[in-house]
Design a protein around this motif. Structure first.
Motif, PDB file in Angstrom:
ATOM      1  N   ALA A 127       0.737  -1.195  -0.176  1.00 31.54           N
ATOM      2  CA  ALA A 127      -0.161   0.282  -0.159  1.00 31.54           C
ATOM      3  C   ALA A 127       1.152   1.441  -0.325  1.00 31.54           C
ATOM      4  CB  ALA A 127      -1.300  -0.296   1.497  1.00 31.54           C
ATOM      5  N   THR A 128       1.888   1.090   0.520  1.00 31.84           N
ATOM      6  CA  THR A 128       2.448   2.023   0.782  1.00 31.84           C
ATOM      7  C   THR A 128       3.456   2.189  -0.905  1.00 31.84           C
ATOM      8  OG1 THR A 128       3.146   1.629   2.521  1.00 31.84           O
ATOM      9  CG2 THR A 128       4.843   3.121   1.946  1.00 31.84           C
ATOM     10  N   LYS A 129       4.318   1.570  -0.936  1.00 33.98           N
ATOM     11  CA  LYS A 129       4.644   1.142  -2.441  1.00 33.98           C
ATOM     12  C   LYS A 129       3.621   2.376  -3.499  1.00 33.98           C
ATOM     13  CE  LYS A 129       6.627  -1.222  -5.965  1.00 33.98           C
ATOM     14  NZ  LYS A 129       8.367  -0.175  -5.994  1.00 33.98           N
ATOM     15  N   GLU A 130       2.604   1.605  -3.721  1.00 37.89           N
ATOM     16  CA  GLU A 130       0.921   2.224  -4.772  1.00 37.89           C
ATOM     17  C   GLU A 130       1.351   3.756  -4.219  1.00 37.89           C
ATOM     18  OE1 GLU A 130      -2.253   0.163  -4.075  1.00 37.89           O
ATOM     19  OE2 GLU A 130      -1.219  -1.560  -5.485  1.00 37.89           O
ATOM     20  N   LYS A 131       0.994   4.275  -3.082  1.00 39.44           N
ATOM     21  CA  LYS A 131       0.877   5.741  -2.454  1.00 39.44           C
ATOM     22  C   LYS A 131       2.235   6.757  -2.892  1.00 39.44           C
ATOM     23  CE  LYS A 131       0.341   8.851   1.513  1.00 39.44           C
ATOM     24  NZ  LYS A 131      -0.117   8.932   3.274  1.00 39.44           N
ATOM     25  N   ILE A 132       3.400   5.756  -2.625  1.00 38.70           N
ATOM     26  CA  ILE A 132       4.803   5.696  -3.088  1.00 38.70           C
ATOM     27  C   ILE A 132       4.880   7.056  -4.710  1.00 38.70           C
ATOM     28  CG2 ILE A 132       6.961   6.254  -3.553  1.00 38.70           C
ATOM     29  CD1 ILE A 132       7.001   4.791  -1.066  1.00 38.70           C
ATOM     30  N   ASN A 133       4.165   5.493  -5.235  1.00 42.54           N
ATOM     31  CA  ASN A 133       4.442   6.313  -6.895  1.00 42.54           C
ATOM     32  C   ASN A 133       2.833   7.193  -7.222  1.00 42.54           C
ATOM     33  OD1 ASN A 133       6.015   3.913  -6.978  1.00 42.54           O
ATOM     34  ND2 ASN A 133       4.296   1.853  -7.204  1.00 42.54           N
ATOM     35  N   SER A 134       2.046   7.230  -6.502  1.00 43.36           N
ATOM     36  CA  SER A 134       1.486   7.490  -6.916  1.00 43.36           C
ATOM     37  C   SER A 134       1.191   9.523  -6.583  1.00 43.36           C
ATOM     38  CB  SER A 134       0.049   8.123  -6.197  1.00 43.36           C
ATOM     39  OG  SER A 134      -0.251   7.275  -5.161  1.00 43.36           O
ATOM     40  N   SER A 135       2.780   9.599  -4.926  1.00 42.45           N
ATOM     41  CA  SER A 135       2.383  10.642  -5.399  1.00 42.45           C
ATOM     42  C   SER A 135       3.455  11.514  -6.123  1.00 42.45           C
ATOM     43  CB  SER A 135       2.607  10.972  -3.452  1.00 42.45           C
ATOM     44  OG  SER A 135       4.410   9.923  -3.603  1.00 42.45           O
ATOM     45  N   SER A 136       4.428  13.125  -5.620  1.00 44.51           N
ATOM     46  CA  SER A 136       5.505  13.637  -6.663  1.00 44.51           C
ATOM     47  C   SER A 136       6.450  13.583  -5.421  1.00 44.51           C
ATOM     48  CB  SER A 136       4.915  14.729  -6.467  1.00 44.51           C
ATOM     49  OG  SER A 136       4.156  16.087  -4.759  1.00 44.51           O
ATOM     50  N   VAL A 137       6.886  12.168  -4.864  1.00 45.13           N
ATOM     51  CA  VAL A 137       8.583  11.990  -4.118  1.00 45.13           C
ATOM     52  C   VAL A 137       9.412  13.206  -5.134  1.00 45.13           C
ATOM     53  CG1 VAL A 137       9.705  10.968  -3.516  1.00 45.13           C
ATOM     54  CG2 VAL A 137       7.302  10.434  -3.044  1.00 45.13           C
ATOM     55  N   GLN A 138      10.278  14.100  -4.107  1.00 41.92           N
ATOM     56  CA  GLN A 138      11.194  14.289  -4.497  1.00 41.92           C
ATOM     57  C   GLN A 138      12.633  13.758  -4.607  1.00 41.92           C
ATOM     58  OE1 GLN A 138      10.445  17.564  -6.707  1.00 41.92           O
ATOM     59  NE2 GLN A 138       8.934  16.599  -6.856  1.00 41.92           N
ATOM     60  N   SER A 139      12.607  13.680  -3.377  1.00 36.15           N
ATOM     61  CA  SER A 139      14.059  13.168  -2.139  1.00 36.15           C
ATOM     62  C   SER A 139      14.140  12.134  -1.267  1.00 36.15           C
ATOM     63  CB  SER A 139      15.305  13.906  -2.347  1.00 36.15           C
ATOM     64  OG  SER A 139      14.529  14.934  -1.189  1.00 36.15           O
ATOM     65  N   PHE A 140      15.178  11.248  -0.975  1.00 39.49           N
ATOM     66  CA  PHE A 140      14.261  10.843   0.192  1.00 39.49           C
ATOM     67  C   PHE A 140      15.845  10.521   1.247  1.00 39.49           C
ATOM     68  CE2 PHE A 140      16.399   7.942  -2.922  1.00 39.49           C
ATOM     69  CZ  PHE A 140      17.038   6.929  -1.725  1.00 39.49           C
ATOM     70  N   GLN A 141      15.788  10.763   2.573  1.00 41.35           N
ATOM     71  CA  GLN A 141      16.357  10.605   3.516  1.00 41.35           C
ATOM     72  C   GLN A 141      17.096   9.701   4.153  1.00 41.35           C
ATOM     73  OE1 GLN A 141      17.417  12.875   6.145  1.00 41.35           O
ATOM     74  NE2 GLN A 141      19.433  13.033   6.725  1.00 41.35           N
ATOM     75  N   VAL A 142      18.022   8.338   4.383  1.00 41.71           N
ATOM     76  CA  VAL A 142      17.597   7.191   5.322  1.00 41.71           C
ATOM     77  C   VAL A 142      18.694   7.363   6.568  1.00 41.71           C
ATOM     78  CG1 VAL A 142      18.197   4.368   5.182  1.00 41.71           C
ATOM     79  CG2 VAL A 142      16.854   5.377   3.271  1.00 41.71           C
ATOM     80  N   ILE A 143      17.787   7.401   7.879  1.00 43.62           N
ATOM     81  CA  ILE A 143      19.372   7.251   8.325  1.00 43.62           C
ATOM     82  C   ILE A 143      19.417   5.704   9.190  1.00 43.62           C
ATOM     83  CG2 ILE A 143      20.168   8.229  10.818  1.00 43.62           C
ATOM     84  CD1 ILE A 143      18.915  10.378   9.468  1.00 43.62           C
ATOM     85  N   LEU A 144      20.303   4.752   9.577  1.00 40.14           N
ATOM     86  CA  LEU A 144      20.105   3.652  10.027  1.00 40.14           C
ATOM     87  C   LEU A 144      21.432   3.475  11.838  1.00 40.14           C
ATOM     88  CD1 LEU A 144      20.234   1.768   6.768  1.00 40.14           C
ATOM     89  CD2 LEU A 144      18.519   1.817   8.508  1.00 40.14           C
ATOM     90  N   SER A 145      21.212   3.226  12.493  1.00 40.89           N
ATOM     91  CA  SER A 145      21.739   3.182  13.532  1.00 40.89           C
ATOM     92  C   SER A 145      22.096   2.253  14.177  1.00 40.89           C
ATOM     93  CB  SER A 145      22.488   4.582  14.574  1.00 40.89           C
ATOM     94  OG  SER A 145      21.336   4.882  14.762  1.00 40.89           O
TER      95      SER A 145
END
Length: 297
Positions: A127-145
């Protein structure tokens, strides 16, 4: 159905408990024979300290579960497949893309099945992937520790650990790839570890996905670090955090049930080649380390 486990560490305990409910564990193997014997005792099964000896003596095994350290996954999976066994490999799949494809090809020519024990592509993620595909995502940031406690943990060694992303954040990277697609290009800076045999303690990579979407991946392992797995998407409407999707647990019961069904139903062996994508994406991050940093490390 008869199983064997290669590698008797902590994750092997989860595999053994699941196998004992759904099938029969008939052999285990670890380079430390005393460790293998202690692991085998509650299950009243046979312990070996080499995979070659196990495969030579235990002809009735149908499925081998590979739970050894990362750097041995390719060798142990390939030997098991060549011996005519089906194989379930614990994450990460292996530590290089070349090894991953060799594993895939061995499964093909051995007519064996090869699976990866990873979280499924659940309805929430879909569901989140479908939402991402239908939205205007400009960039992303991943933080892992991740907090690391043991200096003797093999995960902290370049071999057999590989690197910190493989040892500590493979499932998170795989979830990100499921959501955003594979990494096409990367440019990476890592803080060199003073001990050259140890994996990097932190790094940051600017990545471009095959879709063209750009973002950053930041990671750190340290005895003082707090456990963090966050993904923030920047859209025209603002920021959107989907952190909870990076913490999905692996349903081992479901994995083993599906494996047993596939083998029992004699479904044609065809390995899902998408399991190579996370290894190749992580490899691109580490092959793009700036020369100065790479030389220093």
């Amino acid at each position: 159905m008869k199983f064997a486990i290669i590698g008797c560490g902590e994750i092997a305990k989860v595999h053994a408990a699941t196998i004992s409910k759904l099938g029969e564990l008939i052999a285990v193997c670890d380079v430390d024979l005393m460790k293998a014997k202690a692991f085998a005792e509650p299950y009243q099964t046979t312990a070996y300290n080499t995979i070659d000896e196990l495969l030579e003596n235990e002809k009735d095994i149908t499925i081998v579960s590979v739970c050894s350290p990362n750097g041995f996954h390719a060798e142990h999976c390939i030997k098991s497949l060549q011996a005519g066994k089906h194989v379930l490999c614990e994450t990460p799949f292996c530590i290089t893309g070349a090894a991953a494809w060799q594993m895939i090809e061995t499964a093909k020519f051995s007519r064996g099945k090869l699976w990866l024990a990873k979280p499924g592509f659940n309805s929430e993620l879909l569901a989140t992937k479908e939402k991402i595909n239908s939205s205007s995502v400009q960039s992303f940031q991943v933080i892992l520790s991740r907090k690391t406690n043991s200096s003797s943990d093999w995960r902290n060694n370049i071999f057999p650990g590989g690197n910190a992303l493989l040892s500590y954040f493979y499932k998170e990277i795989d979830s990100i790839i499921n959501l955003l697609g594979p990494i096409d290009y990367a440019k990476t800076i890592m803080a060199p570890n003073k001990d050259h045999s140890r994996v990097e303690e932190k790094g940051v990579s600017i990545v471009q996905m095959k879709s063209g979407l750009c973002g950053t991946v930041n990671w750190m392992i340290d005895s003082e670090a707090a456990d963090t797995n966050s993904l923030t998407l920047v859209t025209k409407e603002g920021k959107w955090a989907v952190d909870e999707l990076l913490n999905s647990s692996t349903d081992y019961t479901s994995i083993y049930q599906n494996i047993i069904k596939e083998v029992s139903d004699n479904i044609s062996p065809e390995t899902d080649t998408s399991i190579v994508t996370a290894v190749e994406s992580i490899e691109k991050i580490f092959r793009s380390v700036t020369p100065q940093i790479a030389e220093a490390s």
